[in-house]
Scaffold this motif. Sequence first.
Motif, PDB file in Angstrom:
ATOM      1  N   THR A 169       1.177  -0.284 -10.273  1.00 28.57           N
ATOM      2  CA  THR A 169       0.203  -0.584  -9.223  1.00 28.57           C
ATOM      3  C   THR A 169      -0.791  -1.621  -9.708  1.00 28.57           C
ATOM      4  O   THR A 169      -1.284  -1.548 -10.827  1.00 28.57           O
ATOM      5  CB  THR A 169      -0.540   0.682  -8.757  1.00 28.57           C
ATOM      6  OG1 THR A 169      -1.550   0.289  -7.846  1.00 28.57           O
ATOM      7  CG2 THR A 169      -1.182   1.432  -9.920  1.00 28.57           C
ATOM      8  N   ILE A 172       1.908  -4.695   1.795  1.00 27.69           N
ATOM      9  CA  ILE A 172       2.963  -5.346   2.563  1.00 27.69           C
ATOM     10  C   ILE A 172       3.207  -4.579   3.853  1.00 27.69           C
ATOM     11  O   ILE A 172       3.414  -5.163   4.903  1.00 27.69           O
ATOM     12  CB  ILE A 172       4.251  -5.420   1.726  1.00 27.69           C
ATOM     13  CG1 ILE A 172       3.990  -6.252   0.481  1.00 27.69           C
ATOM     14  CG2 ILE A 172       5.370  -6.016   2.538  1.00 27.69           C
ATOM     15  CD1 ILE A 172       5.121  -6.280  -0.479  1.00 27.69           C
ATOM     16  N   GLY A 173       3.117  -3.263   3.768  1.00 29.20           N
ATOM     17  CA  GLY A 173       3.329  -2.436   4.943  1.00 29.20           C
ATOM     18  C   GLY A 173       2.391  -2.827   6.064  1.00 29.20           C
ATOM     19  O   GLY A 173       2.801  -2.962   7.222  1.00 29.20           O
ATOM     20  N   ILE A 232      10.296   2.350  -2.807  1.00 25.75           N
ATOM     21  CA  ILE A 232       9.088   1.897  -2.114  1.00 25.75           C
ATOM     22  C   ILE A 232       7.899   2.686  -2.646  1.00 25.75           C
ATOM     23  O   ILE A 232       7.544   3.720  -2.105  1.00 25.75           O
ATOM     24  CB  ILE A 232       9.221   2.076  -0.590  1.00 25.75           C
ATOM     25  CG1 ILE A 232      10.483   1.366  -0.110  1.00 25.75           C
ATOM     26  CG2 ILE A 232       7.996   1.517   0.132  1.00 25.75           C
ATOM     27  CD1 ILE A 232      10.767   1.541   1.343  1.00 25.75           C
ATOM     28  N   SER A 236       2.941   0.202  -4.782  1.00 28.04           N
ATOM     29  CA  SER A 236       2.655  -1.232  -4.874  1.00 28.04           C
ATOM     30  C   SER A 236       3.023  -1.958  -3.577  1.00 28.04           C
ATOM     31  O   SER A 236       2.707  -3.125  -3.424  1.00 28.04           O
ATOM     32  CB  SER A 236       3.376  -1.839  -6.070  1.00 28.04           C
ATOM     33  OG  SER A 236       4.698  -1.418  -6.110  1.00 28.04           O
ATOM     34  N   TYR A 237       3.708  -1.264  -2.659  1.00 25.22           N
ATOM     35  CA  TYR A 237       4.077  -1.912  -1.397  1.00 25.22           C
ATOM     36  C   TYR A 237       3.090  -1.610  -0.272  1.00 25.22           C
ATOM     37  O   TYR A 237       3.329  -1.982   0.866  1.00 25.22           O
ATOM     38  CB  TYR A 237       5.479  -1.488  -0.980  1.00 25.22           C
ATOM     39  CG  TYR A 237       6.550  -2.029  -1.890  1.00 25.22           C
ATOM     40  CD1 TYR A 237       7.097  -3.287  -1.673  1.00 25.22           C
ATOM     41  CD2 TYR A 237       6.983  -1.298  -2.988  1.00 25.22           C
ATOM     42  CE1 TYR A 237       8.056  -3.799  -2.530  1.00 25.22           C
ATOM     43  CE2 TYR A 237       7.937  -1.796  -3.842  1.00 25.22           C
ATOM     44  CZ  TYR A 237       8.474  -3.046  -3.611  1.00 25.22           C
ATOM     45  OH  TYR A 237       9.404  -3.545  -4.462  1.00 25.22           O
ATOM     46  N   GLN A 238       1.988  -0.920  -0.605  1.00 24.55           N
ATOM     47  CA  GLN A 238       1.029  -0.512   0.430  1.00 24.55           C
ATOM     48  C   GLN A 238       0.594  -1.652   1.332  1.00 24.55           C
ATOM     49  O   GLN A 238       0.591  -1.545   2.545  1.00 24.55           O
ATOM     50  CB  GLN A 238      -0.214   0.075  -0.233  1.00 24.55           C
ATOM     51  CG  GLN A 238      -0.008   1.471  -0.737  1.00 24.55           C
ATOM     52  CD  GLN A 238      -1.284   2.091  -1.254  1.00 24.55           C
ATOM     53  OE1 GLN A 238      -2.323   1.483  -1.196  1.00 24.55           O
ATOM     54  NE2 GLN A 238      -1.200   3.297  -1.752  1.00 24.55           N
TER      55      GLN A 238
END
Lengths: 337, 385
Positions: B199, A311-312, A304, A307-309
Amino acid sequence: MDFATLAPFLVGVIVSGLVLGFVYAIIALGYTMVYGVLQLINFAHSEVFVTGAVVGFEVFRVLGDSPMNGYLKLLIALLAAMLVSGLLNVLIERLAYRPLRNAPRLVPLITAIGVSLILQDLIRIIEGFQGRFDLTYRLPEGFSTSFCGAESSCAPIGKFLGTVGIQLQLKEVMLVVVSLIMLGGLNYLVNYTKLGRAIRAVAQDRVTAGLMGIDANGIISLTFLIGGALGGVSGVLFGLKFGTVNAYSGFDPGIVAFTAAVLGGIGSIPGAVLGGLVLGVIQNLIGVTNILGNVLGLANLGVIDSSYQRIGAFLVLVLILIFKPTGLLGRSNTEKV
Amino acid sequence: MKKTSILALTLLGSLTLGAASAQTTIKIATLSPLSGGQSDLGTQIKNGAQLAVNEYASQFKRLGFDLSLVGYDDQADPATGTAAARKIAADNSILAVVGTLNSGVAIPSSAALAPSHVAMVSPANTANQVTDRGLKNMNRIVARDDAQGPAGANFMVSKLKVKSVYLLNDKTAYGEGLAAEVKKALQAKNVKISGDEGTEEKSDFSAIIQKIKLTKPDAIYFGGIYNQVGVFLKQLREQGVTIPVVGGDGLDSEQMVTIGGKGSDNVFYTTVAAPAEALPAAKTVANNYSKTFGKDIQGFGLFGYDAAKVTLQGVLAAIKANGNKLPSREQVETAVRKVRATGLLSGTVQFNSVGDRQSAKMYIMNINNGKFTLDSTISVKAPTQ
């Protein structure tokens, strides 16, 4: 890695999340104000926000070489952005939403998305004519000075803050201060003035408020003016913090701020602020989950990464909507059964 | 009845066309981002190619052809690029394409051009996949990521003496591929990877920077393009992190300094497109460029020029092979793959069987105080097929 290095790290992550959260909070206020009065989600707000950022960029560009005081430049940038974004928002309401006020709910929603796309390309064309795309803020010297950590030249207080993980730059402190002033001002306006009472009356029942002698259309225009001005401020704050903005920068923060408004309970001013701060912190925490996973020996968390910021943020929203559909501070609307 | 009238119309049409211009038109297209965040690099490619076309126009004229260049905009976006490629395929006067800037765009658009045999010569694409698919029409005059990645990694180990590196990429075919090659090469040299993530973020890098501060690497490698890396650098330096940052040819733009400001100090990048100072023959072209376009030429302008020259020499060869008559696209495609292009800024170009340049060069550049200087030059061979 032990607790002594991890604690300041976490504090740093949370503090920078809070600073980011203030930007979201101010954008979220723009959504929530308009929704509160019209039950309309103004999807063009993210572009109103970018317009503010562009105006701010132009002010700093034009004033870049002048020996004027840096704070004065910031003040001019903020006022100009408030004015332009506020008027733009009023114009959008007049042209795109008012003619559709009695149409089914879906119609103004689609128009809003359309307006948002038109504004994006307008900004791109206007700046593109001058050969610019990524607009880089020319901030006055010293704005990026940090209240430092380990360096010997720091004031004792700065050194102390550094050891507990708080490292802020002057511009981030200004960002928080401006946000707080805006929040306080808005709170006073809505809750303690005659105008605020009129806004609340129109929000509750437009027709009845009209019968009581309130100019509903005027109040709605005014709400859009305030919402737009807040968008303009947040745009300048965004440019202040991140340094670069382009015509399409509005989408990501816009959608997070909208989520923040829903999370806090759309229509609620303190809710929007709380939602913004919560999402800012959550986003930053999710961004560092892989490191925490390494430290805690939970290898699965390693995947995690930052890049999942986003979605959180939405995950939190879904959870909230399942367990508390009105949002954190929202009240359910019983009078409209 | 209907058939005859169509036939008559076509005949009439071709007659009037023939009468209007005795010369046949040959067009070369460029495909690169002309608008949006990467337009600085894309415009360089188009302008460079334009210079080459200006240079060759008289030679084509003598053979009875009007040579011209059309620039297509891909906005650095695969879907837009593919749509533009279809438009190119539909215009029969276009015999070949110079482009693109982004590997992520080159891969689908060369595939879209392949059925109509439009040859493509890339001045910039480094992803291995670009030529690994073995398309007949896709060629490139620059080194590949499996050369660029190790070059960056070797540089970090031998010159910067790093023991640990934080890897970042922009989640595109270009950035991800490049970072993966760097990681492979670093691990082979026992360098610790203190972090590795992708990113798509364009503005807020605070979480990543906090992690970098915590893991204390000796250097950062960022596989990305200048408009993203510049913003990252600015925020990184503001947070007091001064370690060297290394990247690939995506950083090869003066815009890096505009966006990154002081943040772009202590930055190194490997590039496949040489700076004018590294190419002895480039001076005239550089002068010509600034006279024509009012701007200084950069690496991708020079390589746009070279790629267009390779293309035009290929077309000329195809014309010759076809008895000085207009060649078909298929003939051009074959001729470009077989060409031995000379008189280029970056030396002679010859392609191997899949369209990789047989011997390419890599350059390592350094940015400090807003100035770009050449650090070193490395020769690389295309992998044997």
